[in-house]
Design an enzyme around this catalytic site. Structure first.
Site, PDB file in Angstrom:
ATOM      1  N   HIS A 141       6.927   2.408  -3.355  1.00 39.40           N
ATOM      2  CA  HIS A 141       7.533   3.444  -2.493  1.00 39.40           C
ATOM      3  C   HIS A 141       8.420   2.817  -1.435  1.00 39.40           C
ATOM      4  O   HIS A 141       8.107   1.761  -0.889  1.00 39.40           O
ATOM      5  CB  HIS A 141       6.485   4.390  -1.899  1.00 39.40           C
ATOM      6  N   ASP A 200       9.547   4.796   1.154  1.00 39.36           N
ATOM      7  CA  ASP A 200       9.380   5.486   2.441  1.00 39.36           C
ATOM      8  C   ASP A 200       8.367   4.714   3.275  1.00 39.36           C
ATOM      9  O   ASP A 200       7.557   3.944   2.750  1.00 39.36           O
ATOM     10  CB  ASP A 200       8.923   6.942   2.252  1.00 39.36           C
ATOM     11  N   GLU A 220       5.460   8.655  -0.699  1.00 36.61           N
ATOM     12  CA  GLU A 220       4.058   8.213  -0.834  1.00 36.61           C
ATOM     13  C   GLU A 220       3.286   8.436   0.450  1.00 36.61           C
ATOM     14  O   GLU A 220       2.130   8.863   0.437  1.00 36.61           O
ATOM     15  CB  GLU A 220       4.012   6.731  -1.222  1.00 36.61           C
ATOM     16  N   GLU A 221       3.949   8.174   1.568  1.00 36.18           N
ATOM     17  CA  GLU A 221       3.234   8.265   2.851  1.00 36.18           C
ATOM     18  C   GLU A 221       2.955   9.708   3.259  1.00 36.18           C
ATOM     19  O   GLU A 221       2.297   9.956   4.265  1.00 36.18           O
ATOM     20  CB  GLU A 221       4.017   7.522   3.958  1.00 36.18           C
ATOM     21  N   SER A 228      -5.707   4.616  -0.015  1.00 36.80           N
ATOM     22  CA  SER A 228      -5.460   5.551  -1.119  1.00 36.80           C
ATOM     23  C   SER A 228      -4.018   5.467  -1.595  1.00 36.80           C
ATOM     24  O   SER A 228      -3.097   5.308  -0.790  1.00 36.80           O
ATOM     25  CB  SER A 228      -5.708   6.988  -0.647  1.00 36.80           C
ATOM     26  N   HIS A 252       0.949   0.531   8.970  1.00 38.26           N
ATOM     27  CA  HIS A 252       0.803   1.787   9.737  1.00 38.26           C
ATOM     28  C   HIS A 252       0.626   1.517  11.244  1.00 38.26           C
ATOM     29  O   HIS A 252       0.442   2.461  12.011  1.00 38.26           O
ATOM     30  CB  HIS A 252      -0.389   2.646   9.249  1.00 38.26           C
TER      31      HIS A 252
HETATM   32  N1  BES Z   1      -0.373   1.003   0.799  1.00 34.39           N
HETATM   33  C1  BES Z   1      -1.154   2.067   1.289  1.00 34.39           C
HETATM   34  C2  BES Z   1      -2.502   2.196   0.624  1.00 34.39           C
HETATM   35  C3  BES Z   1      -3.410   1.010   0.720  1.00 34.39           C
HETATM   36  C4  BES Z   1      -3.448   0.232   1.846  1.00 34.39           C
HETATM   37  C5  BES Z   1      -4.213   0.717  -0.329  1.00 34.39           C
HETATM   38  C6  BES Z   1      -4.284  -0.873   1.903  1.00 34.39           C
HETATM   39  C7  BES Z   1      -5.069  -0.351  -0.261  1.00 34.39           C
HETATM   40  C8  BES Z   1      -5.090  -1.170   0.850  1.00 34.39           C
HETATM   41  C9  BES Z   1      -0.402   3.368   1.137  1.00 34.39           C
HETATM   42  O1  BES Z   1       0.948   3.275   1.447  1.00 34.39           O
HETATM   43  C10 BES Z   1      -0.993   4.372   2.090  1.00 34.39           C
HETATM   44  O2  BES Z   1      -0.948   4.158   3.248  1.00 34.39           O
HETATM   45  N2  BES Z   1      -1.533   5.448   1.561  1.00 34.39           N
HETATM   46  C11 BES Z   1      -2.019   6.532   2.332  1.00 34.39           C
HETATM   47  C12 BES Z   1      -2.112   7.706   1.409  1.00 34.39           C
HETATM   48  C13 BES Z   1      -2.000   9.033   2.083  1.00 34.39           C
HETATM   49  C14 BES Z   1      -0.829   9.192   2.973  1.00 34.39           C
HETATM   50  C15 BES Z   1      -2.036  10.143   1.057  1.00 34.39           C
HETATM   51  C16 BES Z   1      -3.361   6.208   2.952  1.00 34.39           C
HETATM   52  O3  BES Z   1      -4.193   5.507   2.362  1.00 34.39           O
HETATM   53  O4  BES Z   1      -3.593   6.653   4.088  1.00 34.39           O
HETATM   54 ZN    ZN Z   2       1.028   3.261   3.704  1.00 35.44          ZN
END
Ligand code: BES
Ligand code: ZN
Length: 458
Positions: free
Chosen positions: A87, A89, A154-155, A400, A428
């Site tokens: 992603h 974004d 994705e975010e 996730s 983040h």
């Molecule tokens: N890259 C992350 C997910 C992640 C981070 C997986 C660290 C494993 C280890 C992804 O970009 C993310 O932040 N996903 C969100 C999903 C949500 C916005 C639906 C999350 O996990 O908060």
């Molecule tokens: Zn993320």
């Protein structure tokens, strides 16, 4: 292999400056004022993919942000097809004052590039682009068929990607999906993630009197929505950290004894972990280790809470309303929609008298597990071993990536999660960064993966 790796080494500086160009585009998906930037990032990627020699490149408009799709199927129908997903974004950069350099002006310090999206996920997505380039520019074509899918939502929970997968199911057909959007277990410790948690994200609002009231004139005689909200939230977990929502654990797939043994063998430096986030004590559901709690068990956490006076000094006031954003991380077999409903039912049950409530579900997603026998994981392990000179660990992660479950549901394929970030990359958070050594090793690992994949295919 050596020609390929030589190319990657020789072009190191250019590969970095090209990533920095992408990092300069503030493609924040949750903020509509950045709509144009999101489109700019999609355009940058599609132009770049054409520049490196991919012929079939498309910017696919959706109801939301565009999806960049590129294909190279020159290897032919007898060879495996890999769909690489990433992603472009990013999360908002706030709070800005905590960044030591501006979030969209990448700077390199101690071998790390600092910028929003450096690790999550521009750096990790772009390394595959560079691996493809290395193949295309070293005289040959790709050894396997590749489809590259880069999304801009994705975010915010990938709302338009599931319909896209369904619409273009045939065009996206593949033998596996490859994703780099996770972390390595520790520095210099290559890791393949085989489990991700799901998510149900809720908003809970509590309404009381029709306006803010003097806390002396009315205090003690009306239900204060902020007090009511705190009472409700306090009832969501008991003193052992056990979630109290009836039915919440009904579908939870428990960790097996073998898995719990596996967790114990992982080289987790708990003291170092605590230090890295400035805490003295870890905490969570009783009966589980820190690693189990943060990757293999469900959670309930407030992500934000508001109500009443938050300005400078003191203002004696009872707020008319209060609210909270609450995330629940889910494990395999839990259904986010069902959990959202159970949450709402429980809120109605524990709502104090004298206030009204509103429960709004935000995005959600299923947890995902990759079958450990899948041959693609063996190829990924080989590629990691060849580049990092170490066998990768197999781990579960607490974050996730909701679309991973849909890759299985819609396209019927396993996803290989080959992470090159670190949990300490501050994704983040302010001062997000990505180790450039892992950007380059990631390019090599991706290139090598494409090379060895066929050797493992059944
Ligand atoms: N890259 C992350 C997910 C992640 C981070 C997986 C660290 C494993 C280890 C992804 O970009 C993310 O932040 N996903 C969100 C999903 C949500 C916005 C639906 C999350 O996990 O908060
Ligand atoms: Zn993320």
């Amino acid at each position: 292999m050596s020609e390929l790796f030589d190319y990657i080494d020789k072009n190191k500086d250019r590969f970095e400056s090209e990533l920095f160009e992408l990092l300069r585009i503030p493609s924040v998906s949750t903020d509509s004022s950045h709509k144009e930037d999101v489109h700019k990032a999609a355009k940058f990627l599609s132009d770049h993919l054409k520049e490196i020699g991919l012929k079939d490149v498309e910017i696919c408009e959706t109801k939301g942000n565009p999806i960049v799709l590129a294909k190279n199927l020159e290897a032919g129908p007898d060879k495996p097809t890999v769909l690489i997903y990433g992603h472009y974004d990013v999360q908002p950069p706030d709070p800005l004052d905590l960044w030591t350099s501006p979030p969209f002006e990448p700077v390199v310090k101690d071998g790390k590039v600092y910028a929003r999206g450096a690790s999550d996920d521009k750096g990790q997505a772009f390394l595959h682009v560079k691996a493809i380039e290395a193949w295309l520019k070293t005289g040959g074509d790709l050894p396997v068929n590749v489809k590259l899918l880069l999304e801009g939502e994705e975010e915010i929970g990938s709302p338009n990607l599931v319909p896209f997968l369904k619409e273009r199911k045939e065009e996206l057909a593949c033998d596996m999906v490859l994703v780099s959007d996770t972390a390595m277990f520790a520095k210099d410790t290559p890791s393949i993630t085989y489990g991700l948690r799901g998510l149900a994200y809720m908003e809970l609002e509590v309404f009381g009197p029709d306006r803010d009231l003097h806390s002396g004139v009315y205090g003690g005689a009306v239900v204060n929505p902020l007090n009511a909200l705190c009472r409700m939230v306090a009832k969501m977990q008991d003193e052992n950290g056990k979630i109290q929502i009836p039915g919440f654990f009904d579908d939870v797939k428990d960790l097996t004894p073998e898995e719990r043994e596996g967790y114990k063998k992982l080289p987790f430096d708990e003291d170092g972990w605590k230090k890295s986030i400035g805490i003295e004590e870890a905490d969570g559901e009783a009966g589980y280790s820190t690693l189990e709690r943060k990757t293999g068990r469900p959670t309930l956490d407030m992500n934000g809470m508001w109500g009443g006076y938050q300005g400078e000094g003191a203002k004696t006031v009872l707020p008319a309303k209060a609210g909270a954003k609450i995330s629940m991380r889910l494990v395999p077999n839990q259904n986010p929609k069902k959990i959202a409903q159970l949450f709402e039912d429980y809120c109605n049950e524990i709502k104090p008298k004298g206030v009204k409530i509103k429960v709004t579900p935000h995005h959600g997603g299923d947890a995902a597990m990759t079958n450990l026998d899948f041959y693609g994981l063996k190829a990924a392990a080989k590629a990691f071993k060849d580049v990092y000179q170490k066998e990768p660990l197999f781990t579960r992660e607490g974050g996730s990536i909701p679309i991973v479950a849909d890759f299985e549901r819609v396209l019927g394929v396993n996803t290989i999660l080959m992470g090159f970030g670190l949990n300490t990359d501050a994704i983040h958070s302010p001062n997000e960064h990505f180790h450039l050594a892992d950007y380059h090793r990631g390019i090599k690992t991706s290139a090598r993966f494409l090379e060895v994949l066929e050797d493992f295919s059944p």
